[in-house]
Design a protein around this motif. Structure first.
Motif, PDB file in Angstrom:
ATOM      1  N   PHE A  36       0.859  -1.184   0.000  1.00 33.99           N
ATOM      2  CA  PHE A  36       0.000   0.000   0.000  1.00 33.99           C
ATOM      3  C   PHE A  36       0.901   1.242   0.000  1.00 33.99           C
ATOM      4  O   PHE A  36       0.987   1.968   0.995  1.00 33.99           O
ATOM      5  CB  PHE A  36      -0.923  -0.036   1.220  1.00 33.99           C
ATOM      6  N   ALA A  39      -0.253   4.877   1.181  1.00 32.40           N
ATOM      7  CA  ALA A  39      -0.567   5.190   2.579  1.00 32.40           C
ATOM      8  C   ALA A  39       0.447   6.186   3.140  1.00 32.40           C
ATOM      9  O   ALA A  39       1.627   6.148   2.791  1.00 32.40           O
ATOM     10  CB  ALA A  39      -0.570   3.911   3.417  1.00 32.40           C
ATOM     11  N   TYR A  44      -0.194  -2.232   4.760  1.00 28.29           N
ATOM     12  CA  TYR A  44      -0.569  -3.201   3.734  1.00 28.29           C
ATOM     13  C   TYR A  44      -2.069  -3.099   3.478  1.00 28.29           C
ATOM     14  O   TYR A  44      -2.831  -2.679   4.351  1.00 28.29           O
ATOM     15  CB  TYR A  44      -0.275  -4.637   4.195  1.00 28.29           C
ATOM     16  N   ARG A  45      -2.478  -3.532   2.293  1.00 29.40           N
ATOM     17  CA  ARG A  45      -3.897  -3.708   1.968  1.00 29.40           C
ATOM     18  C   ARG A  45      -4.212  -5.183   2.181  1.00 29.40           C
ATOM     19  O   ARG A  45      -3.535  -6.049   1.625  1.00 29.40           O
ATOM     20  CB  ARG A  45      -4.176  -3.386   0.505  1.00 29.40           C
ATOM     21  N   ARG A  58     -12.190  -5.573   2.997  1.00 26.53           N
ATOM     22  CA  ARG A  58     -10.873  -4.945   2.818  1.00 26.53           C
ATOM     23  C   ARG A  58     -10.476  -4.175   4.071  1.00 26.53           C
ATOM     24  O   ARG A  58     -11.327  -3.623   4.760  1.00 26.53           O
ATOM     25  CB  ARG A  58     -10.907  -3.980   1.634  1.00 26.53           C
ATOM     26  N   SER A  59      -9.177  -4.132   4.332  1.00 25.23           N
ATOM     27  CA  SER A  59      -8.660  -3.393   5.478  1.00 25.23           C
ATOM     28  C   SER A  59      -7.268  -2.868   5.155  1.00 25.23           C
ATOM     29  O   SER A  59      -6.487  -3.534   4.478  1.00 25.23           O
ATOM     30  CB  SER A  59      -8.593  -4.299   6.710  1.00 25.23           C
ATOM     31  N   SER A  60      -6.979  -1.677   5.649  1.00 23.00           N
ATOM     32  CA  SER A  60      -5.620  -1.151   5.640  1.00 23.00           C
ATOM     33  C   SER A  60      -5.041  -1.433   7.017  1.00 23.00           C
ATOM     34  O   SER A  60      -5.688  -1.166   8.028  1.00 23.00           O
ATOM     35  CB  SER A  60      -5.646   0.357   5.379  1.00 23.00           C
ATOM     36  N   SER A  85     -17.293   2.147   6.862  1.00 20.96           N
ATOM     37  CA  SER A  85     -16.090   2.138   6.030  1.00 20.96           C
ATOM     38  C   SER A  85     -15.391   3.482   6.149  1.00 20.96           C
ATOM     39  O   SER A  85     -16.023   4.515   6.378  1.00 20.96           O
ATOM     40  CB  SER A  85     -16.446   1.865   4.574  1.00 20.96           C
ATOM     41  N   GLN A  87     -12.256   5.960   4.374  1.00 20.31           N
ATOM     42  CA  GLN A  87     -11.343   6.207   3.257  1.00 20.31           C
ATOM     43  C   GLN A  87      -9.923   6.325   3.790  1.00 20.31           C
ATOM     44  O   GLN A  87      -9.637   7.173   4.641  1.00 20.31           O
ATOM     45  CB  GLN A  87     -11.731   7.504   2.544  1.00 20.31           C
ATOM     46  N   MET A  91      -8.128   3.830  -1.019  1.00 20.02           N
ATOM     47  CA  MET A  91      -8.958   2.636  -0.762  1.00 20.02           C
ATOM     48  C   MET A  91      -9.966   2.897   0.344  1.00 20.02           C
ATOM     49  O   MET A  91      -9.763   3.760   1.196  1.00 20.02           O
ATOM     50  CB  MET A  91      -8.106   1.417  -0.408  1.00 20.02           C
ATOM     51  N   SER A  93     -11.374   1.250   3.602  1.00 22.35           N
ATOM     52  CA  SER A  93     -11.133   0.211   4.590  1.00 22.35           C
ATOM     53  C   SER A  93     -12.479  -0.128   5.221  1.00 22.35           C
ATOM     54  O   SER A  93     -13.143   0.738   5.785  1.00 22.35           O
ATOM     55  CB  SER A  93     -10.138   0.709   5.640  1.00 22.35           C
TER      56      SER A  93
END
Length: 123
Positions: A36, A39, A44-45, A58-60, A85, A87, A91, A93
């Protein structure tokens, strides 16, 4: 975003059991881990499978200090699945992947010591 990471900090104020039940913490298996670079802080994604009811989310995650991309797929992690969610750069998250700080404040993932079914809720 985070409460203090100081292990000597006092506990937060008492909450009711219903407040605890309002936070939906589930187990999922990481099915994809990607770099990622967009960031602001190294992250990581992740794509995490929470089973047939919740699906893949999905998560950061700022976990680059203790984990490589190659070792993450197949690892079970806990996450809050009922936050809105958020932003994070380019992405969205969808879940908050949970961890604890090590002695230097770097994130160590919260995982079960034995495999459990995806989607299982913390109680």
């Amino acid at each position: 975003m985070h409460a203090t990471h100081d292990p000597a900090a006092a506990a937060t104020p008492t909450i009711g059991f219903d407040d605890f039940l309002a936070v939906d913490i589930r187990i999922g298996t990481i099915v994809e881990a990607l770099p990622f670079p967009e960031a602001r802080k190294p992250a990581y994604r992740l794509a995490i499978d929470f089973g047939p009811t919740i699906g893949i989310k999905r998560s950061s995650a700022r976990i680059t200090e203790h984990y490589t991309l190659e070792e993450l797929p197949g690892r079970q992690v806990a996450a809050v699945v009922n936050f809105p969610s958020r932003q994070i750069g380019p992405m969205m998250s969808e879940v908050l992947t949970l961890g604890f700080p090590d002695a230097d404040g770097k994130v160590v993932l919260f995982s079960p010591s034995v495999a459990v079914p995806n989607g299982g809720r913390l109680f």
